[in-house]
Structures are given as C-alpha cells and as structure tokens.
Design a protein around this motif. Structure first.
Motif, PDB file in Angstrom:
ATOM      1  N   GLN A  85       0.815  -1.214   0.000  1.00 15.65           N
ATOM      2  CA  GLN A  85       0.000   0.000   0.000  1.00 15.65           C
ATOM      3  C   GLN A  85       0.851   1.268   0.000  1.00 15.65           C
ATOM      4  N   GLN A  86       2.133   1.128   0.300  1.00 20.98           N
ATOM      5  CA  GLN A  86       3.027   2.288   0.372  1.00 20.98           C
ATOM      6  C   GLN A  86       4.033   2.319  -0.786  1.00 20.98           C
ATOM      7  N   ILE A  87       3.817   1.431  -1.778  1.00 22.05           N
ATOM      8  CA  ILE A  87       4.732   1.325  -2.907  1.00 22.05           C
ATOM      9  C   ILE A  87       3.987   1.533  -4.215  1.00 22.05           C
ATOM     10  N   GLY A  88       4.591   2.293  -5.131  1.00 20.03           N
ATOM     11  CA  GLY A  88       4.066   2.424  -6.479  1.00 20.03           C
ATOM     12  C   GLY A  88       4.889   1.558  -7.429  1.00 20.03           C
ATOM     13  N   TYR A  89       4.238   0.910  -8.379  1.00 14.88           N
ATOM     14  CA  TYR A  89       4.911  -0.013  -9.295  1.00 14.88           C
ATOM     15  C   TYR A  89       4.791   0.489 -10.739  1.00 14.88           C
ATOM     16  N   LEU A 100     -10.492   0.621 -19.942  1.00 18.16           N
ATOM     17  CA  LEU A 100     -10.620   1.806 -19.091  1.00 18.16           C
ATOM     18  C   LEU A 100      -9.881   2.996 -19.692  1.00 18.16           C
ATOM     19  N   THR A 101     -10.369   4.188 -19.396  1.00 16.90           N
ATOM     20  CA  THR A 101      -9.678   5.408 -19.816  1.00 16.90           C
ATOM     21  C   THR A 101      -8.430   5.612 -18.966  1.00 16.90           C
ATOM     22  N   ALA A 102      -7.602   6.569 -19.374  1.00 10.10           N
ATOM     23  CA  ALA A 102      -6.384   6.872 -18.618  1.00 10.10           C
ATOM     24  C   ALA A 102      -6.717   7.226 -17.175  1.00 10.10           C
ATOM     25  N   VAL A 103      -7.704   8.073 -16.982  1.00 11.82           N
ATOM     26  CA  VAL A 103      -8.021   8.508 -15.610  1.00 11.82           C
ATOM     27  C   VAL A 103      -8.590   7.346 -14.791  1.00 11.82           C
ATOM     28  N   GLN A 104      -9.337   6.457 -15.408  1.00 14.78           N
ATOM     29  CA  GLN A 104      -9.858   5.289 -14.685  1.00 14.78           C
ATOM     30  C   GLN A 104      -8.740   4.319 -14.322  1.00 14.78           C
ATOM     31  N   LEU A 110      -5.981   3.869  -6.424  1.00 13.25           N
ATOM     32  CA  LEU A 110      -6.465   4.499  -5.189  1.00 13.25           C
ATOM     33  C   LEU A 110      -7.550   3.671  -4.506  1.00 13.25           C
ATOM     34  N   GLU A 111      -7.899   2.529  -5.077  1.00 14.05           N
ATOM     35  CA  GLU A 111      -8.930   1.708  -4.460  1.00 14.05           C
ATOM     36  C   GLU A 111      -8.448   1.087  -3.149  1.00 14.05           C
ATOM     37  N   MET A 112      -7.112   1.077  -2.933  1.00 10.15           N
ATOM     38  CA  MET A 112      -6.576   0.606  -1.657  1.00 10.15           C
ATOM     39  C   MET A 112      -6.605   1.702  -0.593  1.00 10.15           C
ATOM     40  N   HIS A 113      -7.129   2.876  -0.958  1.00  7.79           N
ATOM     41  CA  HIS A 113      -7.246   4.002  -0.024  1.00  7.79           C
ATOM     42  C   HIS A 113      -8.735   4.224   0.255  1.00  7.79           C
ATOM     43  N   SER A 117     -13.627   8.996  -1.737  1.00  4.47           N
ATOM     44  CA  SER A 117     -14.816   8.683  -2.539  1.00  4.47           C
ATOM     45  C   SER A 117     -14.386   8.501  -3.987  1.00  4.47           C
ATOM     46  N   GLU A 118     -15.297   7.967  -4.811  1.00  7.69           N
ATOM     47  CA  GLU A 118     -14.980   7.776  -6.218  1.00  7.69           C
ATOM     48  C   GLU A 118     -14.672   9.120  -6.889  1.00  7.69           C
ATOM     49  N   THR A 119     -15.429  10.143  -6.540  1.00  9.01           N
ATOM     50  CA  THR A 119     -15.186  11.475  -7.108  1.00  9.01           C
ATOM     51  C   THR A 119     -13.803  11.977  -6.739  1.00  9.01           C
TER      52      THR A 119
END
Length: 223
Positions: A85-89, A100-104, A110-113, A117-119
C-alpha cells in the motif's frame, strides 16, 4: 537520512535439490529516503527477482529485507499488504486495462485508499495525469495513446497514491530513446518534488543520468 530499503545477506533460490537454481547470493543494499537508485546487470542476473522481493510480491526466506521499517523475510501476508500500500509499481508493459480510460486506470491504484470517494479518486487521478503532461488525454483508452503516453499513465498510476517508494522494472524497454528519456525525466521530477524513493531496474544505459547512484547485479551478486 532514513533508510527506506535495507537488505542484508539476502539469498533466494528457485526449486530444490538437484533442480535448485540460486538467483540471489548474499545481497547487501541500503537505499535512503528520496534516493534514486538504478540497478543494472545482464538478463538473468536476478534484478526482477530482487525487485519483486522488495515490493513484497515474492516471499524471501533467507537474510534480512527491511522495507519502510517492516521485515519482509518470512513475513505474513498482512505485513506484505501493508507494504504494498506504500509502494508504487511501474512495469515494462504498462499493465493498463484496455477497457478503461487513462483517468480510470490511474484511479484504480487508489482503491486501496478506502477513505476516498470515487469522485475524489477520479479528481486526484486527473490532477496526477495533468502533472505528467496528459491533461488532454484523460479520457483516452490505452489503444488511443502512444507508447510514451501509456508509460506516463503508468507513472501517474504509480505516484497517485503518494507512495514512499516507487519500483520500476525496465520502464523504457519498449520506448524509443526520446520517449524513454522523456518518461523517466517526468518520473524523476515528480519523485524529487515528493521526496519519493525510487529503485529502477534497467538495461537502458541511456537513462543512467537520472540516478543518484548506480549498482550492478551480476550472477546474483551486487558488484
């Protein structure tokens, strides 16, 4: 300076008995907060295996691997999840979902946070994509983006959760020289601004100048 990654006497093998293949041999490496370290070495030298152990994606049983203060050798699944949860890959092939789009794609990280909210997830993801220069590509799907743009999406995805560490495995391997240097330049700029630690594995000697330090892994041993 805080030690974000501290590895001592790490060994790792695949298989057992006559089929045992030792990939890492008594590896020692310390990486401090905010440092950008590039690991080079020939194919089969153990670089990706090392990265997956540091990223809590593979279990090590010999030696000492302390990441963000957590011991990962013989660790529980719960401990590994807390570290993930503290590492980006960042991966060579981007690993973006084509539907999915780029933003999706970025928002998925961020679903681990659960506090967002979704917004909020989508807004933070859009802001991150703007930071990597893709403000006009937020709603494009991966097949509508160039290789360099897809890698920028994966950089945004890696950084959007404000990780303490980013692990990158051959992030420029599928890019031309200009796109590759462009992508890692963006990564370095944003990571330095946030104080993020980076461990980047590469064969690409064109990007070595982004590193604070270069280490070489050959035959499972740090040179």
């Amino acid at each position: 300076m805080d030690k974000m990654i501290e590895v001592n006497d790490l060994s790792f093998s695949f298989g057992s008995g006559e089929l045992k293949n030792t990939v890492l041999k008594n590896v020692d490496l310390t990486i401090h907060a905010g440092e950008i370290v590039i690991m080079t070495g020939p194919s089969g030298s153990g670089k990706t295996t090392f990265l997956t152990i540091i990223g809590a994606l593979r279990q090590a049983t010999e030696g000492n691997v302390c990441v963000i203060g957590q011991q990962l050798v013989n660790s529980s699944e719960y401990a590994k999840v807390k570290i993930r949860q503290q590492i980006g890959y960042i991966f060579q092939q981007h690993n973006l979902l084509k539907s999915l789009t780029a933003v999706q794609n970025v928002a998925m990280a961020l679903e681990m946070h659960p506090g967002l909210s979704e917004t909020q997830r989508l807004q933070r993801s859009a802001d991150m994509l703007c930071s990597v220069g893709l403000d006009d590509r937020l709603y494009y799907k991966p097949d509508q983006l160039s290789g360099g743009q897809r890698q920028r999406v994966s950089i945004a995805r890696a950084l959007v959760g404000k990780p303490k560490i980013v692990l990158a495995d051959e992030p420029t391997a599928s890019l031309d020289k200009h796109s590759g240097q462009d992508a890692v330049g963006v990564l370095k700029k944003l990571a330095k601004e946030a104080g993020t630690t980076i461990l980047l594995v590469t064969h690409d000697y064109r990007i070595l100048d982004i590193a604070d330090r270069i280490v070489e892994l050959e035959d499972g041993i740090i040179k």
